[in-house]
Design a protein around this motif. Structure first.
Motif, PDB file in Angstrom:
ATOM      1  N   UNK A   1      -0.260  19.323 -29.007  1.00 25.59           N
ATOM      2  CA  UNK A   1      -0.552  18.755 -27.696  1.00 25.59           C
ATOM      3  C   UNK A   1       0.746  18.497 -26.921  1.00 25.59           C
TER       4      UNK A   1
ATOM      5  N   UNK B   1      -3.330  23.161 -22.582  1.00 23.04           N
ATOM      6  CA  UNK B   1      -3.574  21.824 -22.032  1.00 23.04           C
ATOM      7  C   UNK B   1      -2.389  20.897 -22.257  1.00 23.04           C
ATOM      8  N   UNK B   2      -1.643  21.120 -23.329  1.00 24.43           N
ATOM      9  CA  UNK B   2      -0.489  20.276 -23.611  1.00 24.43           C
ATOM     10  C   UNK B   2       0.715  20.603 -22.751  1.00 24.43           C
ATOM     11  N   UNK B   3       0.662  21.740 -22.066  1.00 25.02           N
ATOM     12  CA  UNK B   3       1.836  22.185 -21.316  1.00 25.02           C
ATOM     13  C   UNK B   3       1.696  22.058 -19.806  1.00 25.02           C
ATOM     14  N   UNK B   4       0.488  21.939 -19.276  1.00 23.72           N
ATOM     15  CA  UNK B   4       0.317  21.944 -17.820  1.00 23.72           C
ATOM     16  C   UNK B   4      -0.429  20.705 -17.348  1.00 23.72           C
ATOM     17  N   UNK B   5      -0.349  20.464 -16.042  1.00 23.90           N
ATOM     18  CA  UNK B   5      -0.998  19.286 -15.479  1.00 23.90           C
ATOM     19  C   UNK B   5      -2.438  19.546 -15.066  1.00 23.90           C
ATOM     20  N   UNK B   6      -2.818  20.807 -14.886  1.00 23.75           N
ATOM     21  CA  UNK B   6      -4.156  21.120 -14.373  1.00 23.75           C
ATOM     22  C   UNK B   6      -5.215  20.889 -15.443  1.00 23.75           C
TER      23      UNK B   6
ATOM     24  N   UNK C   1      -3.982  12.065 -28.830  1.00 30.89           N
ATOM     25  CA  UNK C   1      -4.823  10.989 -29.332  1.00 30.89           C
ATOM     26  C   UNK C   1      -4.402  10.457 -30.694  1.00 30.89           C
TER      27      UNK C   1
ATOM     28  N   UNK D   1      -6.983  16.882 -29.372  1.00 32.63           N
ATOM     29  CA  UNK D   1      -6.590  15.657 -28.695  1.00 32.63           C
ATOM     30  C   UNK D   1      -5.733  15.942 -27.474  1.00 32.63           C
ATOM     31  N   UNK D   2      -5.541  17.220 -27.148  1.00 26.79           N
ATOM     32  CA  UNK D   2      -4.812  17.540 -25.917  1.00 26.79           C
ATOM     33  C   UNK D   2      -5.641  17.067 -24.738  1.00 26.79           C
ATOM     34  N   UNK D   3      -5.033  16.423 -23.753  1.00 26.12           N
ATOM     35  CA  UNK D   3      -5.809  15.810 -22.679  1.00 26.12           C
ATOM     36  C   UNK D   3      -6.267  16.804 -21.640  1.00 26.12           C
ATOM     37  N   UNK D   4      -7.451  16.575 -21.108  1.00 28.62           N
ATOM     38  CA  UNK D   4      -7.907  17.342 -19.961  1.00 28.62           C
ATOM     39  C   UNK D   4      -8.606  18.632 -20.309  1.00 28.62           C
TER      40      UNK D   4
ATOM     41  N   UNK E   1       6.854  18.448 -17.555  1.00 31.50           N
ATOM     42  CA  UNK E   1       7.360  19.472 -18.446  1.00 31.50           C
ATOM     43  C   UNK E   1       8.037  20.501 -17.566  1.00 31.50           C
TER      44      UNK E   1
ATOM     45  N   UNK F   1      -7.309  14.403 -14.378  1.00 36.22           N
ATOM     46  CA  UNK F   1      -6.611  15.659 -14.076  1.00 36.22           C
ATOM     47  C   UNK F   1      -7.265  16.383 -12.892  1.00 36.22           C
TER      48      UNK F   1
ATOM     49  N   UNK G   1      -5.642  23.839 -26.851  1.00 36.63           N
ATOM     50  CA  UNK G   1      -4.724  22.691 -26.867  1.00 36.63           C
ATOM     51  C   UNK G   1      -3.321  23.051 -26.425  1.00 36.63           C
ATOM     52  N   UNK G   2      -2.886  24.268 -26.716  1.00 38.56           N
ATOM     53  CA  UNK G   2      -1.512  24.630 -26.354  1.00 38.56           C
ATOM     54  C   UNK G   2      -1.359  24.629 -24.842  1.00 38.56           C
TER      55      UNK G   2
ATOM     56  N   UNK H   1       0.463  12.787 -24.362  1.00 38.16           N
ATOM     57  CA  UNK H   1      -0.871  12.461 -23.876  1.00 38.16           C
ATOM     58  C   UNK H   1      -1.862  12.690 -25.021  1.00 38.16           C
TER      59      UNK H   1
END
Lengths: 230, 230, 230, 230, 230, 230, 230, 230
Positions: free
Chosen positions: A138, B171-176, C12, B204-207, C22, C225, B168-169, C10
């Motif tokens: 993440x 989602x962990x790298x971008x804001x969108x 869990x 658990x990556x957000x968004x 980033x 998001x 997850x990769x 971000x």
């Protein structure tokens, strides 16, 4: 099979891991790896008997999956206990400096208990270990700074629950083989580790092999067989 | 509910997506999104009837999940067909240049069919689309060069089968926000997309939000509701 | 990746949600969303350390999945605790009046705990929230009187266990995108939320996306998001 | 059990549904329901033999789950065939006008085949049937206009695949008992009808009972036992 | 739907079963069935509030799934408690002697708790009930002596765990419809009731319909809708 | 990550396995392993293009999971085809005599196809291979005569379907690590390989690691990473 | 069935195993096997009643699945209790010396509880029993020394959890039929005994039949029916 | 294990069932049971080779799971073929009149193919067989008239799909042990035989043991081991 001069007891149920030889051709395997006991299905008395027998014979011993109650009940014995990993060792010296080193990588702090079971087991079998904790995908940049070190490892044990994305990500970045240990960390669809297991098995990243969920000891045993084979 | 001046038919079974208004309060929703039909359970005659009715009314139409046989049987009709995506459109002009753009990212070439269903559906609903193909995490550097572009996207549709580590990769790298579309690409434990689905939900990556396996259309519909809502 | 000027943590598991940037292109994301911690796998001491570190740095913090025992153990700290939602916040002011508002809709009173986790998390991330409780489809008229309000929402988080029929019903009636949160409320075949999850994923109602079972925080993160992206 | 004057053969495997009496106390059950045969595991010759035996005895017969090939192979026989429902009847007159009526409600056009199996079976057993098609909950207003009629029904057979939200929605709106028939219509997580089945069983809407996936005949048999019991 | 003169609240989550009318056409349903509450997700205080509100309004009430602790906590209230069935009733008189009677049949003594929930619920809704316990098919002669009685029943609720063979055996012997209630009694492959559920759904015995595992209340509600419908 | 001088493309979807270096620290990995393509999701034209591109560049290539039709369609190309293993190689010389040797052991003749995929892949990556076929544990004496040879192996790939008892039996008898490849050979509960997979993961025999069902290529890739790592 | 002079009550739920005759033709079965009770779902009072009734009638009785609390609550009764096996017997003499003997073989010490339930049940039914413990296949030589004894057995009950490889290995080496009892010993994928069950059912080793997970009593009952049938 | 004078090849994969002796102690097992081959994974050429080798050595042979194409391809060989059972035998005389007899009981006509595989296999191994077809529990009176015959059997093989209620019903009525063969006959929840398997394993009827779904051969092999053991 009439003449079985020695035995390799290396099982998890009653778990006396003597790794002696089987038949003549495996004689060179007779040395090295000390014994181990899986504590989960054992009474305090059974554990005490096994440990004291080893103490008397001056034979090193590894105990895994100890409960908090078991740890307390055995607290008078000269064991080296790691409560987080739920392991204990008896009469064990450190691996020699020239021993091969493995890297144990974890996705989250919740995976650390299983990672430490893997690490303690591997050290007990004669491997040197370095743990890199909390590099889940993440936030890939947390993994990135460790890439040079990972690249030097001869074997990586990757420990992850949840969605288990750590397995393909690490395997795609380094040359070393990766032993994936899915953990039961997670909830909902990821409860009990089935999604992390599926990730380890279903990935197309090359060089990932897998052991049972939460089986840190099994990963260490495989690593020892890979790196310490004569 | 007595006076229903218009209807929003947007379903997948018989699937006439009129997105008109429901009740007074949804009047502003009356415009825009043309109709769609799910072809999988329909006969050639049923499809021909639906398409010709739209042709006569000059109403744009999207058809999804067309089989090769259906495409051939309808080849005399003025449809814009994408055989890989198994979609066809009728009377559809391009999205306006000021329309919001989404990025559709795929892990492997095998995921491209579902990605194109998502892309064609999104364009049909008035979104501009850019596809970035074949950036699976088994080789993260392939993803890396697209990160600046991904960072500019307002919404990312990620399409992946196998172990689904792409979700997850990214989602962990971008804001969108990331809409994950697991695909049925895979075999063994990853057969039918269940591992990729677990990865999308269990991370658990957000968004990260998720739609059904292979449901490129559903991801596009959600993207349209998010970006085109008045 | 050499120069990582900021980080977006971000996640869990150990869950320090810093949502910094980033790379260069994500600099505008550096502000806003405060940190969060997933309490389930943490000791009282670990939680206390994390909370006090934020207190000293005057950084707002969200803690989710607190047990009753954890809440009691931390009762001397200046936390704003919601025992039903099992959340706590530190140093958090209310969202500004011009912040986007989401609607959180629940099927039954048993789903309220997860709904409140979603609501508290969303407020913590800067969204305004309105909860409409107990509008399950076993009595559709209870839902009906809220339809005008639901029609004005920019985004709906629907929380339901059992058979999860709330998801397609709401999505079929409003223009806003629906983030479905299946809950583990149910028994027999519906135990642990798998039927509600299947309903969220398997529906043909347009614009439904889904997060993991009981993952109210994840729904809030996706909503943030979507609505707060620059 | 020595004296079994008659038999009630009503099974689906070899399926000769004679519904005669068992023991003395069930004598009143001897009349009424004609025989039925499940075609799926039978050869053309076996089916022809069964049908001709009934023809000679002038006994009405229902055949279900006929394949297209079986229908063609039996086309010379005086059967009343419904290719969509995959049923055929022999020597069957219409239900009397005073027979109880059931409503068969379907979510989508794809569910119509199963709905017609239920309808044809129910008529064969002596019930009058009205089908209301395509009232899935993705557009509740389509269901609404039929509510007065549904309210007059003594029993509703609801047929739905995908997420099966039709079952709780109908049951929550009417006083009649609802027999849910989940169908195998769906894909991804909803493939093979398991989500629709879970919806039928997991709902808290009162008065929903359930039969096996795609088992339109079973729903009709239960309806006949409920409404035609002496 | 604007004018909803009455409501039918009959749900299990927050579960106020008022069974009033919906729309004009259901006016005759306004009377009769008292309210019910599902206790499992409720606090002692919530239950006490609901019960006292009914006590003040002199409205009968059924509470299901009470824990031993809840029963103790409410022991000062004038409830009629069945600890085995985990139910309690308030202000409920016996069904009138002319009320329809159902038979509740159980396979083993372990299934009696669920059978009693069904029986108590059915009596609460106005049905007379007779329980025949412990007639599992491992000894068919125990069932045999009850066959004349079963033959006279208008509706049978069959309650069984383990392999659930009671469902097809009873349905094959009697004319009445059978509502199967699988129970979670069993271990190994039969744990949690899934095999008994499969038996209820998978049988070819005619006239078997099914409710969720352990859902005695649901079977009673369906029986009431079948037998008490105007 | 700015300067990526080389790439390691080693994935299964579009699968160009170049095993070049990633970053500076992996430079020594740049040599050796040629490219591979997973044929299952590719058209004849796509495969022809890839093969001819390698032919022109004189780069060795491995193709796996070829169908009979694909093999026929490519029969004019200078490929070395193994129809049983469904593999083809281009421009590949034999492994050097000093290359490490692995043993591939199969339980039944039905597992030979997967075993040969593993063997051909391993040879393609530079390992020498010896196959010992048909030593399933239903007749342990067949395995016994090979024990001296198995004892000399540095790594064993065990290939088994059905109940997969070969994995623990071999691992319990030899010192080498065992990579288990469950196969989809089996029926009933053992269909699709899930029981064999469970056996590989669930055993307490030490040193067993596992890859996905039928993934002979994956076992070979892991073996190559283990034995050929610099 | 009118004249049932005796009964064979042999069930596990309320479990009074009288094995008397059914009908005239089974008269010879009237003797021998005493009664048994499954304790798991019974209160202390219910158990005490059953035991005392047998005590008064001087009828031998077997009780299985006793909890530690139940054992303590019944400690004043003249029972022969085996706490590990969780069984108790009343008024039972040893099997006669000429009784057939079965072998009970266990893979690990953790399987001993189930093995002892099987052994105690078999002795109670009149069979002589010999237990061979801890011969799991992770060390085949431990099994080997018992092969001559196993070869003389007329029937083998094999008890194993984890991956259950003991079942095919034993069945492949001896002529006697093997009744497999999978146990719930294991974790991860092998949790709850499903992998061991799959191994017992999925093997191609001849002569393996299977009972439910942990069902030692069932294996004994089958053995008694096989070896003691008149 | 050095001196293996004979072999017992009795496996299903390559399946040469020689049932000779293993070691000295099993010498008495050397006679009797001829060889068998599982055809499903074999080419026509492989089957022809095996059959002709037995023909030349004048060794009887059983072939199971033959496809229609395989039967046609081998039609010039002197085999005794049963197309429904998909078996063929070579050089096999009838069992002697004094051979033990087993009863094979089927629930429905659809189960007859598996029942005939069991019957043909048992006769091939030297048992006499009587088949009682179509006595499913949906009409118990059909079973009743066969009870006197079933009571005389020494062993019953019960073959059933769907809900598998035949297993507990038969086992509860007779003294003989019952080997249950679940079949893959069924649809919906009962598809692929899982419910019938659960019924066989989950029942509390005494003396039921189970083999894999559709494994008629396995039931016969166990019956032969039980009844023909020296």
């Amino acid at each position: 099979m009439a003449a079985l001069p020695a035995r390799q007891r290396f099982c998890c149920a009653n778990f006396l891991m003597e790794r002696h030889t089987i038949f003549d051709w495996s004689r060179k395997a007779r040395t090295g790896i000390p014994e181990a006991v899986f504590a989960e299905s054992k009474s305090d008395a059974q554990l005490r008997d096994i440990i004291q027998a080893h103490q008397e014979r001056k034979v090193p011993l590894l105990v895994t999956r100890l409960s908090g109650d078991q740890i307390e009940a055995l607290s008078d014995l000269p064991l080296n206990v790691d409560p987080l990993a739920r392991t204990a060792t008896l009469l064990k010296s450190a691996p020699p400096p020239q021993a091969p080193q493995i890297m144990v990588v974890t996705a989250g702090t919740s995976d650390l208990a299983v990672a430490r079971e893997a690490a303690n087991s591997a050290e007990f079998m004669g491997l040197r270990v370095r743990i890199i904790a909390d590099v889940g995908v993440a936030g890939l940049w947390r993994l990135e700074k460790h890439l040079p070190d990972l690249a030097r490892a001869r074997l990586i044990v990757a420990v992850a629950g949840m969605e288990g994305a750590l397995f393909p990500v690490v395997a795609g970045l380094v040359a070393a083989p990766v032993i994936a240990v899915p953990t039961s960390v997670g909830y909902g669809v990821a409860k009990d580790g089935s999604v992390a297991l599926g990730s380890a098995l279903g990935t197309c990243a090359p060089g990932v092999v897998c052991v049972n969920i939460d089986n840190g000891f099994g990963a260490a045993a495989a690593a020892a067989k890979i790196l310490l084979a004569p």
